[in-house]
Design an enzyme around this catalytic site. Structure first.
Site, PDB file in Angstrom:
ATOM      1  N   LYS A   1      12.654   6.260  -6.468  1.00 58.37           N
ATOM      2  CA  LYS A   1      12.006   5.015  -6.612  1.00 58.37           C
ATOM      3  C   LYS A   1      12.632   4.048  -7.460  1.00 58.37           C
ATOM      4  CE  LYS A   1       7.428   3.489  -7.850  1.00 58.37           C
ATOM      5  NZ  LYS A   1       5.961   4.075  -8.491  1.00 58.37           N
TER       6      LYS A   1
ATOM      7  N   SER B   1       1.688   2.885  -5.304  1.00 57.37           N
ATOM      8  CA  SER B   1       3.225   2.031  -5.273  1.00 57.37           C
ATOM      9  C   SER B   1       4.416   2.637  -4.778  1.00 57.37           C
ATOM     10  CB  SER B   1       3.417   1.578  -6.846  1.00 57.37           C
ATOM     11  OG  SER B   1       3.512   2.723  -7.437  1.00 57.37           O
TER      12      SER B   1
ATOM     13  N   SER C   1      -0.379   6.658  -7.449  1.00 53.63           N
ATOM     14  CA  SER C   1       0.955   6.054  -6.745  1.00 53.63           C
ATOM     15  C   SER C   1       2.007   6.827  -6.236  1.00 53.63           C
ATOM     16  CB  SER C   1       1.703   4.839  -7.872  1.00 53.63           C
ATOM     17  OG  SER C   1       1.224   3.902  -7.887  1.00 53.63           O
TER      18      SER C   1
END
Ligand SMILES: [Zn+2]
Lengths: 471, 491
Positions: free
Chosen positions: B82, B157, B181
């Site tokens: 990420k 997210s 997330s």
């Protein structure tokens, strides 16, 4: 109307650690801008603070030396505000739960002692500094130097217990001595290692409630603190007497103009939005750690002065000078341990050679031998001084130099006779004068003989021989 | 494995194939890079693709292997990150304009560990800006699409990571979870996502959203892959003071264990709400049946303060974020507004231009919650409720070994469906948030599909540092309900 002054002081002391409080960067003063900086202290994304154990130890030791209670649990908090010298836009400090609470130091005033309370001691990190290109107003650019960011500081907040600028000065000096004695702060005020802000207010004598206070900043010497307090007290009293009102504000001391000037009003104060820093766990200090550190607390200046005076029978004044620096007092005691004799002489020698002692170029043996040889009459005072200077320049031992240089005192009368004859023969006029009644000329002859002997003659014996020969 | 395309191999299979020299890292990495080139224009799971760096890493892995050295368990296998994990020399944006050109001079601890395990990093995954969002729509670089239905969001997210894993554009990835997330996008993309115990994985170099809640964790296509990857990234790191120094157990072994006698708690508050879709409920019930069929025991538990979790989270997380994001002021790095006439204007305009709406909204909420006069009523009270929520879990875990709940109330929604209504969007995380507030670990494991063919995940929660129990239970569900893990997408 008579007024009483109320003063409380906040001292920010830089802790003598080699690395910063939350990262491994050096704390050394004077490095090129931004040389002592890393991702942590410059607030890069994702990095985290790690507390420096040494900084905690310095603070706990200060707390113990000032009779504070070390808190088992204390919490680091974020003080949030925007400024280019504050890379994270928050300063990590302690707020509701500081590391130590409720202590005191005793100061000497008017021959007595007065106890000044300490409210709290907490740890925090320093900010960087800005350098403006050109004048501040209209500067084309501002440059940020982040070397000081995260340098460890300790804030020591006093109770509003001081009533005069002199008391404020005495408290600061005492606190300064304590920190330097502990070795937790180098005490350098010009480099900002020891800084002070003052809260000052006045109230009519007899009134219990405090008057409105002003906070004074930017005082970089003890004398400046006293002068700023004197000025501010006068300003507040005159203001009230003229029917005005003191407003709560922060004022800067302008040392050149000798005045304090308003910096910001209370209404303009920041809302710092303090909250516990989630990146740091609460600091837990267990009892055994405190006890271990208690064992490292040296004798404090006030105790040391009293003990030196008592133990060595030297005047308090002398003890005070010796105790002004821990290293000097230690040196004195080491010398006195090698040769007892008259400690007053040893004390005088230590004070005389203070610079060399503190520079570490003189050993306690040198002073002990110098004092011993003089007291035993082996060398003269002049020779002693010459020899110590030689020790400093050559690094050879005192007694080796004494024998090499032949500076052992001349005390046998036959060799003195030769010198005296030589001097008297060279000064017929003075001999005549002396015999005519000018007794004061004796010291002239003594001086001449001493000179001839290159300081080796025993002055007492010279005097005796002269008196006999001239009489 | 001749009939399965290379990119569809599991992480552990791919690692074994490289180890056994059945494929070179260059070939394996080439297959993934080709897949990204073909599919990512549609999915947009990556903010930054690193073809040269990945190829060089793969070549180095092959060379070392030829000399007889293996870097670690994932030698030569592409694992994505990420774009919240700092990567030395490679821009790390956190999905924000304010960091669009930020190149960190350091690696995050997770980056170091993934590289030390021998993984090749094919790129940095898209995410909601500063991890604030549940759909990956708040990214400055544009939304990611759900590989199972490109008109839908992948969750967030860590939506880029979940989508990349589901679309087989990497063998696994590491995301972060502050309020769901990792688990919510894993659920919506039909993959496995783990939020470890707070303190299990170092946060060093992981860009902070809400420091007391953030935790990095694996997203993978199988429970075993997730277990293996967690085993690599977990562990003590002295650079993170909140990281806990306890040994990392063998998670992979835990994924194989039987669930016989395991006490599965069903927190009644999680099944009472109106927002829970019947299809999700049915799928989670299938997961429960899978567990009981294998000998697990069902217990009813209650988490009475659940209804306060969302509002508690939306005070604590923004409060911490308002402070964490204050450093992005244009002074030292990142975006700086042009032409400002003074300091305050420069800082204000930098932040006005650099942050998106959702980030600004949360900074404002957080600033307000910490302000003098409001602190006790908001932030202070939220901390007290957080303690109560933690207490709820402590009590529930006296009766149960794991809790089974839905991960998200609905399958993936459509792009733009909730962007106009932040409060509805926040409800996407209603089942995942309490876990972060309590600091306990959670996992989302696929347990079925909706009638529209959208993946549905079940969430399992356990006591702190009992991730093994999660892998055991999730492994049992996975074995009983083998569902397709790679989205049917063609380049
Ligand atoms: Zn540093």
């Amino acid at each position: 109307m008579a007024f009483e002054t109320v003063i409380g002081l906040e001292v920010h002391a830089q802790l003598s650690t080699r690395s910063k409080i939350f990262c491994a960067c050096s704390t050394a003063f004077g490095a090129p801008p931004n040389a002592n900086a890393c991702p942590v202290c410059t607030g890069m994304p994702g990095v985290l603070p790690v507390l420096n154990r040494k900084a905690v130890e310095c603070t706990i030791r200060t707390a113990l030396a000032t009779s504070c209670t070390v808190q088992r649990r204390s919490v680091f908090a974020r003080k949030n505000y925007f400024y280019p010298d504050l890379p994270k836009a928050y300063q990590i400090s302690q707020y509701e739960l500081p590391v130590a609470l409720g202590g005191h130091v005793d100061i000497e005033v008017d021959g007595g002692t007065k106890r000044i309370g300490i409210t709290r001691i907490h740890m925090e990190e320093d900010a960087g500094k800005l350098v403006h290109e050109g004048e501040f107003a209209g500067a084309q650019a501002s440059l940020a130097d982040l070397n000081r960011c995260s340098v460890p500081l300790m804030e020591i907040v006093s109770e509003p217990d001081m009533r005069t600028p002199e008391e404020g000065g005495a408290y600061l000096r005492r606190l300064h001595d304590i920190l330097v004695y502990l070795g937790v702060c180098d005490g350098n005020m010009e480099e900002g290692s020891f800084r002070c802000d003052a809260n000052v207010s006045v109230r009519p004598v007899g009134q219990v409630a405090f008057g409105t206070k002003a906070e004074l900043k930017n005082m970089n010497s003890f004398r400046n603190v006293e002068k700023a307090l004197e000025y501010e007290i006068r300003r507040q009293v005159e203001l009230i007497e003229d029917g005005g009102k003191v407003v709560q504000e922060t004022r800067l001391w302008d040392a050149n103009a000798g005045v304090t000037v308003s910096m910001r009003r209370k209404e303009e104060a920041h809302d710092y939005r303090y909250f516990p820093d989630p990146d740091l766990l609460p600091l837990i200090v267990d009892e055994s750690w405190v006890e271990e550190l208690r064992g490292t607390i040296p004798e404090m200046p006030a105790e040391k002065i009293a003990r030196l005076a008592r133990q060595y029978g030297i005047p308090r004044y002398d003890a005070g000078i010796l105790a002004s620096t821990r290293a000097l007092a230690d040196f004195f005691e080491a010398s006195a341990a090698i040769y007892g004799g008259n400690p007053k002489t040893t004390a005088n020698e230590c004070v005389h050679w203070k610079d060399a002692v503190l520079a570490g170029t003189l050993s306690p043996e040198t002073i002990a031998h110098a004092v011993e040889d003089r007291e035993r009459g082996t060398i003269s005072a002049t020779a002693s001084k010459t020899l110590v200077e030689l020790v400093l320049s050559t690094g050879k031992p005192f007694r080796t130099l004494r024998d090499e240089q032949g500076l052992t005192q001349v005390s046998d009368t036959s060799s003195l006779d030769i010198l005296v004859d030589k001097v008297l023969a060279a000064s017929p006029k003075e001999v005549e004068g002396y015999r005519a009644g000018k007794a004061g000329l004796l010291s002239f002859f003594v001086g001449q003989v001493m000179k001839e002997s290159r300081g080796k003659a025993n002055p007492k014996m010279v005097q005796e021989v002269l008196k006999k020969r001239l009489g | 494995m001749a009939n399965v395309p290379v990119h569809e191999w599991t992480l552990l299979e791919a690692a074994r194939m490289v180890r056994e020299k059945k494929i070179s890292s260059r070939e394996l990495t080439g297959a993934i890079l080709a897949r990204i080139e073909a599919l990512d224009p549609k999915v947009h799971a990556y903010i930054t693709v690193l073809p040269e760096i990945a190829a060089a890493q793969a070549a180095a892995c092959d060379e070392e292997q030829a000399k007889g050295t293996l870097r670690g368990p994932f030698h030569g296998v592409p694992v994505g990150l990420k774009d919240i994990f700092c990567t030395r020399g490679v821009r790390t944006t956190c999905g924000s304009r304010i960091l669009h050109d930020f190149i960190p001079p350091y690696d995050a601890c997770v980056t170091e560990k993934v590289l030390a395990a021998g993984a090749v990093v094919p790129g940095k995954h898209n995410m909601d800006e500063f991890a604030m969002g549940s759909s990956t729509e708040t990214s400055f670089f544009g939304a990611t699409r759900n590989p199972w239905d490109l008109s839908r969001i992948p969750g967030g997210s860590s939506g880029g990571t979940a989508a990349a894993v589901a679309a087989a554009m990497c063998f696994a990835g590491v995301g972060t979870d502050t309020g769901g997330s990792i688990r919510q996008p894993a659920s919506l993309c039909g993959v496995v996502g783990v939020k470890p115990t707070y303190g299990r994985v170092s946060r060093y170099g992981m860009i902070a959203f809400a420091s007391s809640l953030d935790q990095g964790g694996p997203i993978a296509r199988t429970v075993a892959d997730a277990a293996a990857l967690l085993g690599v990234i977990a562990g003590y790191d002295r650079r993170d003071s909140t990281c806990v120094d306890i040994p990392v157990p063998d998670y992979l072994a835990a994924a194989e264990r039987p669930v016989k006698g395991l006490r599965v708690g069903l927190p009644k508050e999680y099944y009472e709400g109106e927002g829970l879709s019947p299809e999700v409920r049915a799928a989670v019930e299938k997961a429960l049946k899978a567990l009981t069929d294998q000998g697990a025991v069902v217990v009813e538990v209650s988490l009475p303060h659940t209804s306060f979790a969302l509002s508690t989270y939306y005070l604590i997380a923004p409060a911490e974020a308002s402070s964490n994001l204050a450093r992005y002021d244009g002074v030292r790095y990142g975006h700086r507004a042009e032409g400002a006439s003074g300091l305050i204007e420069m800082m204000s305009r930098t932040r006005a231009e650099g942050f998106g709406d959702e980030v600004k909204r949360r900074i404002m909420i957080g600033t307000y919650a910490l302000s003098a006069g409001y602190y006790d009523a908001f932030y202070g009270k939220a901390q007290k409720v957080r303690t109560l929520i933690r207490g709820d879990f402590t009590k529930a875990f006296e009766a149960a070994d794991v809790l089974l709940t839905p991960t998200a109330p609905t399958p993936a929604f459509r792009l733009g469906e909730k962007t106009g209504d932040p409060l509805t969007m926040y409800l996407s995380d209603i089942y995942t948030i309490p876990c972060n507030l309590a600091g306990i670990p959670g996992i989302s494991v696929p347990c079925g599909f909706s009638s529209e063919g959208l993946p549905i995940g079940a969430q399992l929660l356990s006591k702190s540092f009992r991730e093994e129990t999660l892998f055991t239970a999730a492994g049992a569900i996975e074995r009983a309900l083998p569902v397709r893990r790679v989205a049917p997408l063609e380049g």
